[in-house]
Scaffold this motif. Structure first.
Motif, mmCIF file in Angstrom:
data_model
loop_
_atom_site.group_PDB
_atom_site.id
_atom_site.type_symbol
_atom_site.label_atom_id
_atom_site.label_comp_id
_atom_site.label_asym_id
_atom_site.label_seq_id
_atom_site.Cartn_x
_atom_site.Cartn_y
_atom_site.Cartn_z
ATOM 1 N N ALA A 33 6.156 9.235 3.814
ATOM 2 C CA ALA A 33 5.613 8.359 2.779
ATOM 3 C C ALA A 33 6.569 7.245 2.378
ATOM 4 O O ALA A 33 6.143 6.228 1.820
ATOM 5 N N ASN A 34 7.858 7.407 2.655
ATOM 6 C CA ASN A 34 8.839 6.355 2.373
ATOM 7 C C ASN A 34 9.130 5.484 3.583
ATOM 8 O O ASN A 34 10.008 4.620 3.532
ATOM 9 N N GLY A 35 8.414 5.733 4.661
ATOM 10 C CA GLY A 35 8.623 4.945 5.871
ATOM 11 C C GLY A 35 9.780 5.415 6.715
ATOM 12 O O GLY A 35 10.138 4.760 7.703
ATOM 13 N N ARG A 81 14.876 -4.515 15.336
ATOM 14 C CA ARG A 81 15.685 -5.666 15.762
ATOM 15 C C ARG A 81 14.822 -6.853 16.174
ATOM 16 O O ARG A 81 15.352 -7.946 16.400
ATOM 17 N N VAL A 82 13.514 -6.663 16.296
ATOM 18 C CA VAL A 82 12.619 -7.777 16.640
ATOM 19 C C VAL A 82 12.499 -8.688 15.422
ATOM 20 O O VAL A 82 12.188 -8.211 14.319
ATOM 21 N N PRO A 83 12.736 -9.985 15.578
ATOM 22 C CA PRO A 83 12.757 -10.877 14.408
ATOM 23 C C PRO A 83 11.444 -10.913 13.627
ATOM 24 O O PRO A 83 11.452 -10.915 12.393
ATOM 25 N N ARG A 84 10.311 -10.961 14.347
ATOM 26 C CA ARG A 84 9.004 -11.025 13.683
ATOM 27 C C ARG A 84 8.202 -9.793 14.070
ATOM 28 O O ARG A 84 7.901 -9.586 15.247
ATOM 29 N N ARG A 85 7.840 -8.997 13.070
ATOM 30 C CA ARG A 85 7.124 -7.743 13.299
ATOM 31 C C ARG A 85 5.840 -7.784 12.489
ATOM 32 O O ARG A 85 5.866 -7.718 11.256
ATOM 33 N N VAL A 86 4.719 -7.877 13.184
ATOM 34 C CA VAL A 86 3.438 -8.123 12.535
ATOM 35 C C VAL A 86 2.553 -6.884 12.621
ATOM 36 O O VAL A 86 2.134 -6.475 13.712
ATOM 37 N N ALA A 87 2.285 -6.280 11.473
ATOM 38 C CA ALA A 87 1.380 -5.136 11.406
ATOM 39 C C ALA A 87 -0.022 -5.631 11.102
ATOM 40 O O ALA A 87 -0.214 -6.525 10.268
ATOM 41 N N VAL A 88 -1.010 -5.054 11.783
ATOM 42 C CA VAL A 88 -2.412 -5.418 11.591
ATOM 43 C C VAL A 88 -3.165 -4.145 11.220
ATOM 44 O O VAL A 88 -3.401 -3.291 12.069
ATOM 45 N N ALA A 89 -3.498 -4.000 9.952
ATOM 46 C CA ALA A 89 -4.155 -2.761 9.517
ATOM 47 C C ALA A 89 -4.658 -2.930 8.094
ATOM 48 O O ALA A 89 -4.153 -3.762 7.331
ATOM 49 N N GLY A 90 -5.637 -2.125 7.736
ATOM 50 C CA GLY A 90 -6.151 -2.159 6.375
ATOM 51 C C GLY A 90 -7.201 -1.091 6.152
ATOM 52 O O GLY A 90 -7.473 -0.271 7.032
ATOM 53 N N GLY A 91 -7.786 -1.111 4.974
ATOM 54 C CA GLY A 91 -8.822 -0.148 4.631
ATOM 55 C C GLY A 91 -8.264 1.048 3.886
ATOM 56 O O GLY A 91 -7.082 1.386 4.022
ATOM 57 N N PRO A 92 -9.099 1.701 3.071
ATOM 58 C CA PRO A 92 -8.621 2.827 2.248
ATOM 59 C C PRO A 92 -8.080 3.992 3.051
ATOM 60 O O PRO A 92 -7.165 4.680 2.603
ATOM 61 N N ASP A 93 -8.621 4.225 4.244
ATOM 62 C CA ASP A 93 -8.155 5.357 5.046
ATOM 63 C C ASP A 93 -6.724 5.164 5.539
ATOM 64 O O ASP A 93 -6.037 6.143 5.867
ATOM 65 N N LYS A 94 -6.291 3.908 5.595
ATOM 66 C CA LYS A 94 -4.942 3.632 6.115
ATOM 67 C C LYS A 94 -3.974 3.176 5.036
ATOM 68 O O LYS A 94 -2.824 2.847 5.342
ATOM 69 N N TYR A 95 -4.417 3.193 3.784
ATOM 70 C CA TYR A 95 -3.576 2.621 2.735
ATOM 71 C C TYR A 95 -2.214 3.306 2.650
ATOM 72 O O TYR A 95 -1.179 2.640 2.609
ATOM 73 N N GLU A 96 -2.194 4.629 2.618
ATOM 74 C CA GLU A 96 -0.930 5.354 2.498
ATOM 75 C C GLU A 96 -0.002 5.040 3.664
ATOM 76 O O GLU A 96 1.207 4.838 3.485
ATOM 77 N N ALA A 97 -0.577 4.970 4.875
ATOM 78 C CA ALA A 97 0.224 4.680 6.061
ATOM 79 C C ALA A 97 0.767 3.252 6.024
ATOM 80 O O ALA A 97 1.933 3.008 6.360
ATOM 81 N N LEU A 153 5.437 -0.497 5.171
ATOM 82 C CA LEU A 153 6.159 -1.559 4.477
ATOM 83 C C LEU A 153 7.411 -1.019 3.793
ATOM 84 O O LEU A 153 8.466 -1.664 3.806
ATOM 85 N N ARG A 154 7.309 0.150 3.203
ATOM 86 C CA ARG A 154 8.472 0.741 2.540
ATOM 87 C C ARG A 154 9.616 0.965 3.523
ATOM 88 O O ARG A 154 10.793 0.823 3.184
ATOM 89 N N GLY A 155 9.270 1.329 4.747
ATOM 90 C CA GLY A 155 10.287 1.599 5.753
ATOM 91 C C GLY A 155 10.777 0.366 6.480
ATOM 92 O O GLY A 155 11.654 0.474 7.362
ATOM 93 N N GLY A 156 10.241 -0.811 6.145
ATOM 94 C CA GLY A 156 10.687 -2.048 6.775
ATOM 95 C C GLY A 156 10.232 -2.226 8.207
ATOM 96 O O GLY A 156 10.810 -3.021 8.950
#
Length: 235
Positions: free
Chosen positions: A169-171, A192-208, A213-216
């Motif tokens: 939960a803390n990443g 180490r990758v300069p740009r890291r783009v996550a694509v995700a959303g919705g209530p089922d994935k909120y915690e993840a 994001l918490r884990g950077g």
């Protein structure tokens, strides 16, 4: 959580496609997680006429599962390579091996080493964020997991994953026997990758997504407005 939030309008992947068209440069080496329905939709939404390209599209996690799902993973790579006029570099291994020894043995192959070497040269990484409960796409190919893997991950506190690298939960990464069997980019390599783009959303994935994001794990998140608003209240 230092991350740029970008709202994704609608569910057809168009926002992610427009982001790619504006963010990529011709010499970029781009890492892709090929087990993401969101990225598949984005690949399909790329405009063939768009003036954009890059050097290589590199698969960041092995595939080889249910035939139907493997075809979808391959389609992501093929579409992106074609529309971005880039060389596709496939990771032609299972995402999860039977043992640590099997992963180490396969990882010593010269063709596999070419891919893993490119992981250290990525300019941008595009990936989905998985919840512990598998997405419909992954659920149809759960055959590369061993019985009890999900229970073991849950007991260790896993709430989600990036490229089958699970975190709590803390990443923070969930280490153990399962992680030692995974054939994908390592967390330290990804960070180490300069740009890291996550694509995700919705209530089922909120915690993840929040844990990601918490884990950077990501520097940019492309998501829906509801998820972005809720996350903004916690950042």
């Amino acid at each position: 959580m230092a991350c740029r939030l970008q709202h994704c309008v609608g569910s057809d992947g168009a926002a992610t496609a427009r982001f790619l068209e504006s963010a990529l440069a011709k010499d970029d080496i781009v890492g892709i997680s090929s087990w993401s329905e969101s990225i598949l939709l984005a690949a399909r939404a790329l405009r063939p006429s768009a003036s954009v390209g890059c050097r290589s599209i590199v698969q960041m996690v092995g595939g080889v599962g249910n035939t139907e799902v493997q075809m979808a993973a391959t389609e992501i790579m093929q579409i992106l390579a074609h529309r971005l006029r880039a060389e596709p570099v496939f990771m032609l291994t299972p995402a999860v091996l039977d043992s640590k020894h099997a992963r180490e043995t396969l990882g010593s192959d010269s063709m596999i080493r070419r891919v893993t070497k490119l992981w250290n040269q990525l300019d941008i990484a595009i990936f989905g964020v998985g919840a512990l409960a598998p997405s419909p796409l992954l659920a149809r190919s759960w055959n590369f997991y061993q019985p009890g893997d999900r229970d073991t991950l849950r007991s260790a506190g896993a709430v989600g994953d990036v490229c089958v690298r699970y975190f709590d939960a803390n990443g923070e990464p969930v280490r153990g026997v399962f992680d030692e069997r995974v054939m994908s980019i390592e967390r330290d390599q990804l960070l180490r990758v300069p740009r890291r783009v996550a694509v995700a959303g919705g209530p089922d994935k909120y915690e993840a997504v929040r844990a990601c994001l918490r884990g950077g794990w990501a520097t940019t998140l492309i998501t829906d407005s509801d998820t972005a608003t809720q996350l903004a209240d916690e950042i």
